[in-house]
Design a protein around this motif. Structure first.
Motif, mmCIF file in Angstrom:
data_model
loop_
_atom_site.group_PDB
_atom_site.id
_atom_site.type_symbol
_atom_site.label_atom_id
_atom_site.label_comp_id
_atom_site.label_asym_id
_atom_site.label_seq_id
_atom_site.Cartn_x
_atom_site.Cartn_y
_atom_site.Cartn_z
ATOM 1 N N UNK A 30 41.445 57.639 39.292
ATOM 2 C CA UNK A 30 41.672 58.162 37.951
ATOM 3 C C UNK A 30 40.830 57.548 36.995
ATOM 4 N N UNK A 31 40.652 56.068 37.120
ATOM 5 C CA UNK A 31 39.617 55.585 36.363
ATOM 6 C C UNK A 31 38.254 56.146 36.454
ATOM 7 N N UNK A 32 37.593 56.195 37.588
ATOM 8 C CA UNK A 32 36.349 56.876 38.066
ATOM 9 C C UNK A 32 36.225 58.290 37.345
ATOM 10 N N UNK A 33 37.381 59.036 37.355
ATOM 11 C CA UNK A 33 37.215 60.256 36.851
ATOM 12 C C UNK A 33 37.178 60.246 35.147
ATOM 13 N N UNK A 34 37.914 59.252 34.640
ATOM 14 C CA UNK A 34 37.825 59.256 33.156
ATOM 15 C C UNK A 34 36.452 58.622 32.728
ATOM 16 N N UNK A 40 36.188 56.437 27.177
ATOM 17 C CA UNK A 40 35.904 54.919 27.144
ATOM 18 C C UNK A 40 37.292 54.134 27.885
ATOM 19 N N UNK A 41 36.934 53.281 28.768
ATOM 20 C CA UNK A 41 38.071 52.462 29.447
ATOM 21 C C UNK A 41 37.813 51.009 29.189
ATOM 22 N N UNK A 42 38.617 50.245 29.141
ATOM 23 C CA UNK A 42 38.746 48.649 29.160
ATOM 24 C C UNK A 42 37.808 48.283 30.452
ATOM 25 N N UNK A 43 37.312 47.081 30.159
ATOM 26 C CA UNK A 43 36.561 46.718 31.526
ATOM 27 C C UNK A 43 37.682 46.445 32.750
ATOM 28 N N UNK A 44 37.001 46.805 34.029
ATOM 29 C CA UNK A 44 37.835 46.754 35.060
ATOM 30 C C UNK A 44 37.055 46.921 36.287
ATOM 31 N N UNK A 45 37.696 47.395 37.510
ATOM 32 C CA UNK A 45 37.082 47.314 38.655
ATOM 33 C C UNK A 45 37.427 48.271 39.475
ATOM 34 N N UNK A 46 36.796 48.632 40.641
ATOM 35 C CA UNK A 46 37.432 49.225 41.576
ATOM 36 C C UNK A 46 38.388 48.361 42.470
ATOM 37 N N UNK A 47 39.325 48.898 43.265
ATOM 38 C CA UNK A 47 40.059 48.049 44.016
ATOM 39 C C UNK A 47 39.153 47.000 44.771
ATOM 40 N N UNK A 48 39.721 45.695 44.463
ATOM 41 C CA UNK A 48 39.248 44.393 45.046
ATOM 42 C C UNK A 48 40.117 43.942 46.064
ATOM 43 N N UNK A 49 39.395 43.898 47.440
ATOM 44 C CA UNK A 49 40.056 43.657 48.511
ATOM 45 C C UNK A 49 40.351 42.385 49.117
ATOM 46 N N UNK A 50 39.656 41.478 48.376
ATOM 47 C CA UNK A 50 39.689 39.925 49.148
ATOM 48 C C UNK A 50 39.786 39.077 48.107
ATOM 49 N N UNK A 51 40.025 37.615 48.138
ATOM 50 C CA UNK A 51 39.991 36.632 47.408
ATOM 51 C C UNK A 51 38.506 36.470 46.695
ATOM 52 N N UNK A 52 37.588 36.608 47.677
ATOM 53 C CA UNK A 52 36.308 36.507 47.151
ATOM 54 C C UNK A 52 35.775 37.565 45.979
ATOM 55 N N UNK A 53 36.236 38.354 46.215
ATOM 56 C CA UNK A 53 35.914 39.881 45.208
ATOM 57 C C UNK A 53 36.691 39.597 43.932
ATOM 58 N N UNK A 54 38.012 38.978 44.284
ATOM 59 C CA UNK A 54 38.849 38.881 42.907
ATOM 60 C C UNK A 54 38.287 37.515 42.253
ATOM 61 N N UNK A 55 37.715 36.667 42.892
ATOM 62 C CA UNK A 55 37.405 35.495 42.046
ATOM 63 C C UNK A 55 35.953 35.800 41.628
#
Length: 106
Positions: A30-34, A40-55
């Motif tokens: 949904x975010x990618x479609x917007x 306009x969207x707030x800062x964000x990410x695609x799905x983060x799958x690991x602790x390294x990606x989150x950090x």
């Protein structure tokens, strides 16, 4: 799945198209479609799958952040992280809750 089953059976489904339902069935698509539509969207990410990606994401964006599962709704799988020490435990608990509630921990 119901709308697709109707389409497969030649039954007219009164409601959103199967494509729209699939596009807006999770927060990431949904975010990618917007974004693609120029909304306009707030800062964000695609799905983060690991602790390294989150950090890495928090290193770039900073705190506070909201961790939200891609699937589901009603606040399930959502955590507000204000302190770095809470980041990974909140990520893990949001993922676990989403997996239990929606069968998908992403």
């Amino acid at each position: 799945q119901f709308a697709q089953a109707c389409a497969d059976a030649g039954i007219t489904f009164v409601g959103p198209t199967v494509e729209n339902l699939n596009t807006f069935s999770d927060k990431t698509s949904a975010r990618n479609a917007a974004i693609a539509a120029g909304v306009p969207v707030v800062p964000g990410s695609d799905a983060l799958k690991s602790e390294d990606e989150v950090n890495a994401f928090v290193d770039e964006i900073g705190l506070p952040v909201i961790i939200k599962a891609a699937m589901g709704g009603g606040g399930k799988g959502m955590r507000v992280v204000r302190e770095r020490k809470d980041l990974i435990p909140f990520f893990e608990s949001a993922s676990s809750e989403a997996l239990a509630a929606f069968g998908d921990g992403s």
